[in-house]
Design an enzyme around this catalytic site. Sequence first.
Site, short mmCIF file in Angstrom:
data_model
loop_
_atom_site.label_atom_id
_atom_site.label_comp_id
_atom_site.label_asym_id
_atom_site.label_seq_id
_atom_site.Cartn_x
_atom_site.Cartn_y
_atom_site.Cartn_z
N LYS A 180 -18.44 -32.05 80.30
CA LYS A 180 -19.67 -31.34 80.65
C LYS A 180 -19.55 -29.90 80.19
CE LYS A 180 -17.78 -28.79 84.10
NZ LYS A 180 -17.60 -27.31 84.00
N ASP B 88 -16.26 -30.85 91.54
CA ASP B 88 -17.23 -31.27 90.52
C ASP B 88 -17.08 -32.73 90.10
OD1 ASP B 88 -14.85 -30.98 89.20
OD2 ASP B 88 -15.66 -29.86 87.51
#
Length: 274
Positions: free
Chosen positions: A8, A136
């Site tokens: 990401k 995350d």
Amino acid sequence: MITFPNAKINLGLNITEKRPDGYHNLETVFYPIPLEDALEITILNDSKQKFVLHQSGLEISGEPETNLVVKAYLLLEQEFQLPPVDIYLYKHIPSGAGLGGGSADAAFMLKLLNEKFNLHLADEKLEEYAAILGADCAFFIKNKPTFAEGIGNIFSPVDLSLKGYQLVLVKPDVFVSTRDAFSQIKPHYPDHSLKEIIRRPVSEWKNCMFNDFEKSVFPQYPVIEEIKKELYSKGAIYAAMSGSGSSVFGLFSPEEKITKMDFEAAFCFQTELK
């Protein structure tokens, strides 16, 4: 059974306040990109061991027990009495780059185990397990553009597509300590929330969407700032450091056909976003 955990990037990152527990609240947008590891599991015939981890590709430091894919397996094995497994992990996502590679591996391991052993866990339950492994990690369960706040663990969906944009990602041979990066930050609330900024055209992001870590990281590691400047000089319409570094990415207009770029860096990845 094999799966391909993806990285990401952070679109903006505002450190808003320091919490009583010592952590920091922040806001950022996680956006998945097609830079991938490979992860495979098979049943381990030698039942004397719970798991065997086979690693290849980019080097990973630490003992197998500290690897997040192993922690993900042990988390579910404890609750569901899973059989012993061989774990094959090929690393293509650089570590210490602000790309979430380890978190992605952990989340995809949970999804892989859920599918292979028919655990019938809903995404919401998988997110709960993932959050145990890292703030995350849970993002990678649904793996869609997401606005994150809190310590990066409170999510809401974002209606955002960068399809067609060219992505150039560069990671110099530099390791940035996340702890050191946080220590230099002065938390503040931005004038405009990323929730509002992210709705603006990408061409406007340069002047209003920032990564607060750049203020503390760039003076210590000038090479990272130089990469950002070079991406802009090559025509990027938006460039920023991802997470606390050390990778930097540039977004180039879909109308601009760019050639392969060379950087004096340890790692470079270039693709058209789908």
